[in-house]
Design a protein around this motif. Sequence first.
Motif, PDB file in Angstrom:
ATOM      1  N   UNK A 197      -7.067   4.637  14.455  1.00  0.00           N
ATOM      2  CA  UNK A 197      -5.664   4.879  14.771  1.00  0.00           C
ATOM      3  C   UNK A 197      -5.315   6.361  14.804  1.00  0.00           C
ATOM      4  N   UNK A 199      -2.216   8.512  14.172  1.00  0.00           N
ATOM      5  CA  UNK A 199      -0.972   8.207  13.470  1.00  0.00           C
ATOM      6  C   UNK A 199      -0.073   9.422  13.355  1.00  0.00           C
ATOM      7  N   UNK A 276       5.142   1.711  17.310  1.00  0.00           N
ATOM      8  CA  UNK A 276       4.136   1.449  16.285  1.00  0.00           C
ATOM      9  C   UNK A 276       3.989   2.615  15.318  1.00  0.00           C
TER      10      UNK A 276
ATOM     11  N   UNK B  97      -1.506  -4.845  16.313  1.00  0.00           N
ATOM     12  CA  UNK B  97      -0.721  -3.808  15.626  1.00  0.00           C
ATOM     13  C   UNK B  97       0.782  -4.012  15.788  1.00  0.00           C
ATOM     14  N   UNK B  98       1.201  -4.450  16.987  1.00  0.00           N
ATOM     15  CA  UNK B  98       2.638  -4.618  17.211  1.00  0.00           C
ATOM     16  C   UNK B  98       3.192  -5.773  16.390  1.00  0.00           C
ATOM     17  N   UNK B 101       4.172  -5.272  12.267  1.00  0.00           N
ATOM     18  CA  UNK B 101       5.474  -4.889  11.712  1.00  0.00           C
ATOM     19  C   UNK B 101       6.436  -6.079  11.740  1.00  0.00           C
ATOM     20  N   UNK B 120      -7.692  -3.049   8.868  1.00  0.00           N
ATOM     21  CA  UNK B 120      -7.910  -1.753   9.517  1.00  0.00           C
ATOM     22  C   UNK B 120      -6.630  -0.916   9.543  1.00  0.00           C
ATOM     23  N   UNK B 121      -6.792   0.395   9.414  1.00  0.00           N
ATOM     24  CA  UNK B 121      -5.631   1.289   9.344  1.00  0.00           C
ATOM     25  C   UNK B 121      -4.705   1.146  10.555  1.00  0.00           C
ATOM     26  N   UNK B 122      -5.288   1.033  11.764  1.00  0.00           N
ATOM     27  CA  UNK B 122      -4.464   0.938  12.966  1.00  0.00           C
ATOM     28  C   UNK B 122      -3.560  -0.280  12.927  1.00  0.00           C
ATOM     29  N   UNK B 125      -0.696   0.212   9.998  1.00  0.00           N
ATOM     30  CA  UNK B 125       0.343   1.237  10.136  1.00  0.00           C
ATOM     31  C   UNK B 125       1.736   0.629  10.238  1.00  0.00           C
ATOM     32  N   UNK B 145     -11.265   2.437   4.538  1.00  0.00           N
ATOM     33  CA  UNK B 145     -11.032   3.671   5.291  1.00  0.00           C
ATOM     34  C   UNK B 145      -9.890   4.472   4.692  1.00  0.00           C
ATOM     35  N   UNK B 147      -7.993   6.820   5.657  1.00  0.00           N
ATOM     36  CA  UNK B 147      -6.780   7.151   6.414  1.00  0.00           C
ATOM     37  C   UNK B 147      -5.721   6.063   6.302  1.00  0.00           C
ATOM     38  N   UNK B 150      -2.460   7.109   4.687  1.00  0.00           N
ATOM     39  CA  UNK B 150      -1.482   8.004   5.312  1.00  0.00           C
ATOM     40  C   UNK B 150      -0.989   7.495   6.662  1.00  0.00           C
ATOM     41  N   UNK B 151      -1.636   6.468   7.193  1.00  0.00           N
ATOM     42  CA  UNK B 151      -1.416   6.084   8.583  1.00  0.00           C
ATOM     43  C   UNK B 151       0.004   5.598   8.861  1.00  0.00           C
ATOM     44  N   UNK B 190     -16.661   3.131  15.361  1.00  0.00           N
ATOM     45  CA  UNK B 190     -15.718   2.844  14.273  1.00  0.00           C
ATOM     46  C   UNK B 190     -15.662   4.068  13.370  1.00  0.00           C
ATOM     47  N   UNK B 191     -14.524   4.294  12.743  1.00  0.00           N
ATOM     48  CA  UNK B 191     -14.481   5.431  11.824  1.00  0.00           C
ATOM     49  C   UNK B 191     -15.407   5.146  10.644  1.00  0.00           C
TER      50      UNK B 191
END
Lengths: 703, 402
Positions: A197, A199, A276, B97-98, B101, B120-122, B125, B145, B147, B150-151, B190-191
């Motif tokens: 991601x 961000x 997002x 991801x959408x 939320x 996963x962070x993505x 978020x 991961x 991140x 903070x993501x 992948x990270x």
Amino acid sequence: MSGLPEQGETLAGRGAGLVPAAGAARASACAAEERRVQRRELLVAFGGSVGLFVIVAAIALGYATLGGSQRNTAIVLLMNMVLVIGLQIFSGNSGVLSLAHVSFAGIAAYISAILSAPTLVKGTTIPDAPFGLAGVELPAPLAMIVAVVVTTLIAAVIGLAIARLSGISATIVTLALMLVVFAVLTNWKSLTGGAEAFYGIPVTTNVWWGLGAVFVALVVARLFKASRLGLRVQSTREDEVAASSSGVQVVRSRFWSWVLSSAVCAMGGVLIAHFLGAISPSGFYFTLLFLTLAMLVLGGEYGVTGAVVGTVLMTIVSEATRYLGDGPVVFGVDIPPLAGLSQLVQGAIIIVVMIWRPSGLLGDRELDGLLSRRLLRGTRSAGGRVAAASMETAAADAIVTGEAAAGATATGEAVPETPAATATAEAVPETPAGPGAAAAPAADAAPAAAALSVRGASMQFAGLAALDDASLEVHSGQVVGLIGPNGAGKTTLLNVISGLYAPTAGEMTLNGVSLNGLRPYQIARLGIARTFQTTRLFRELTVRQNLEVAASVARGHRPQAARSAAEILSQFGFEEIADTKAGVLPYGVQREVEVARAVALGPGILLLDEPAAGLNDAESMELVSAVRGIRDREGCGVLLIDHDLHFVMALCEYIYVLDAGRIICRGVPEEVQRDPLVVAAYLGTRGGEAPATAPTMPALGEA
Amino acid sequence: MRSRKGSTLLALLALLALAMVAVGCGGDEGDTGDGGDTGDGGGKVIIGAVLGMTGDAAPGDVPASEAMEYAVDEINKAGGIDGKQVELIIKDMKSDPALASTVTQELLDAGAQVIVGPAFPGMGAGAVSTAAKENVTVLSACSTQPEYTVVGGTKAYLVAFGDNVQAAAAAEYALEQGYKTAYTLTSPDLSYTERLPEFFTAAFENGGGKTIGNDTFTIGQQDFAAQVTKIASLDPAPDVVYTGMFPPDTAVFVRQLRAAGVESALYGADGCDQQPLIDQAGKDADGIVFSTHGYPTPGSRFEEFVAGLEEFQGKPPEAPALATTGGDVIDVIKAAVEKAGSTDPAAIGDAVAQLQDVEVVNGTITYAGTNGVPQKTVAIVEIEDGQFVFKDQFIPSFIPEP
């Protein structure tokens, strides 16, 4: 309204320098009338998109007030709707399935994200970003605008290549494009941060932003579909060959729909990024692609209303199944959780709809289809003066046209009067107007003497000579027949003239202007119109739209010959079927519509490929007078192919006989009928036994 | 004819609008039935889990969710947290991801006081930023991961160790074995596979070792001949090859590596903690060392938890180590609620930040003084004779910055 007469005058003034006064008057009156008609159509389309927007807004806002999660769903609905409408602009109108549009959404999302994320965050995520982007921090709205603009430019560059392709090859290229964009987003780590991601994107998207974007997308898509450019793109969807032969520049019209569509998708992409707050390349990949495609296909890709309904419907299904899939208690019944239920139901719905209604739930129907009827009815009763005024103009047009036609016939009659005239005319092409003579000067030099000349045309197909040194001429106001046995190369010759084939050798000129190397649409714009052996109508378009495609080309490129679609409709007596889709008409009517479409191009030369095929004797004879009527009205030259010798002999003033790619005989019908070579070609000869007496050809034609 | 079509169209649109509203109301009813508003009400601890039960996150989130249900069941049987029963609401965000939320908002509306986020962070978020609006804290059960923290624009928490921690543990263990040189294999896909070797090198060189080379691969690559040839040509050979690669790739790679006569040790991460690696690599799996969440040493909480989970769901867990992270997250939440002495989301969040030495299924967790990536023990496991053998469990002394 106040601006209209001025424009009309300007155009009339311009036309006056080029064409006789009657033609100029006709052109300006026609252009003014058409502009009125089109303005009304665009107004109706605009009204339709506003109506659609009001419904969407009511749904979205109504749902959003139910709570936080519903507000989220409403925003996602609006964002998806923007993407689906964007996709509709290209795929719906051009008929080319694009798989790359989510990629443009992705590119725009990343550009906006990178431009607007705080420098503090970028210092850790992409410290080595190229172009010093790590130090850039634009306000979100500015970043969004920049992103849409840049993405549109990128799409335009790619579109230069993609617009040249059609059908499945174009789709495959868009697939490759999607994979490439994904690979770039994933691997250009210094810019995008890689697969994971990105961000820190300011979260600004809310229901209002979404509604604003949907409004823009709706208006753009609906007006585009209703515009002349949009109509041309749709004609390429229905039949690329027929479209280009009607003067439509396929590549260019497709290109603009691609660019517009990418811009709208880019708008959807930036909304997603700023909704997002964190995006990854996989967010703009197959999952989103399938979702948006499913929404579009479900509602009906040919229409903007279909795109909207598909999006709303799919969102409802997705939400309802998600609710059920989580295992709620409904009316006291505890439903067990079921992972994957929504994918299952969505898939099933797509399959069922595709089988039941292959063109989607709504097909190409639009909300304003209903509204326009109401609106027009209202205009007629309330603002009767406007309607009356426009009808007066139409009547005036008709009178002007009549005069012009009469004039043209009068001047035209002199030329084809006798076969001798045609014979002497052979000398004319010997002194061509010269290569420097461009289309426009030629038009005012000798508008009545438009002559098509083909000299020494040869066409080889992989060693097979379909045409061998064939020459012919057609003069304005003359009906010329081209006959010959099956496989003689008649249609090949027509295809060579209309630019579908590039001849291996030979010279072709129209009014002394060389046609060699011109594309079909260019030849059509010079005034050579044609029909096809098997009708090639824009089947999903209405009769009016079929005519309008050609008429709009004529207005743009041959204003002196242009006439309104309405005029052609009444000329052919098509008023009743004007708003019927061409594809559902009976065969005979389809053939007539095709002729009418060719006439709408205001042709100097009309090519008819077997117009009498499938017609009975009575109908053929009607066709004879119909073609003569067209010739008289338009003053154009006609070149027609047919097997029906009876028909050809009755109609044509001069005849060429083609056999095995060669012109074996030419002359007036009586001469041709008696020519032993012709009889041999039609009957076949055995040994050296040449027919002593000429059989009566019409009898053969009937056989 | 035309106008009839038109009214059909209008009717259809009206129906759509109606259906939309109906679905919305349906959702609302269910929510209010569940638990009222957010805050310290209802006398219940409500945990909302927004997980990828389908899609890319499912391999991690599904085992974790099963373990969470078991752990909550155990707590409730034992009388709850501070006498309050625990309610766990799991909702599928379909790895979208959408949707994350939206689903998070639904959980908040249902009264969730703390949120467990997807793998996963993505995907997390949206959950973090949405939850932040109502001061609700997000923890991810099985993400490693860093991140993730903070993501979402607000602090979030990993429950598993960060990749920087497990790579540092592997490096420390390698140094203990006397290894001096390392060679790394990364994949940008992948990270996880990309950053693990970076962290390993940082820790390995900090401890006096040296990474002498690096190569890249693609996840799902069928043939590693190119990479293996490069390693085999190194003279002297590296003491250890470190990679974030996971099965089935690891099995293919190790077979080719051994066939080429390379004797260097092969170190990996928690992705290797699965039986298929041994099944696929056979004898060549022997000697592979990897870092992981925990190990069922006899008498350990891990062993006890996995046994209990097997009984609870009637079948052995498919990925025990990943599943235990679900137990860990419930333990952390329990400790935080107890420390806060309330179910107020903000109070729970503050308590999480101050947690120290919380006993969880996989050892202990400390958040105090961290950025959200816990100090947590890492287990080191080696494959010997086709068996996973526990080697060590510790918190690495040097942890590179994420």
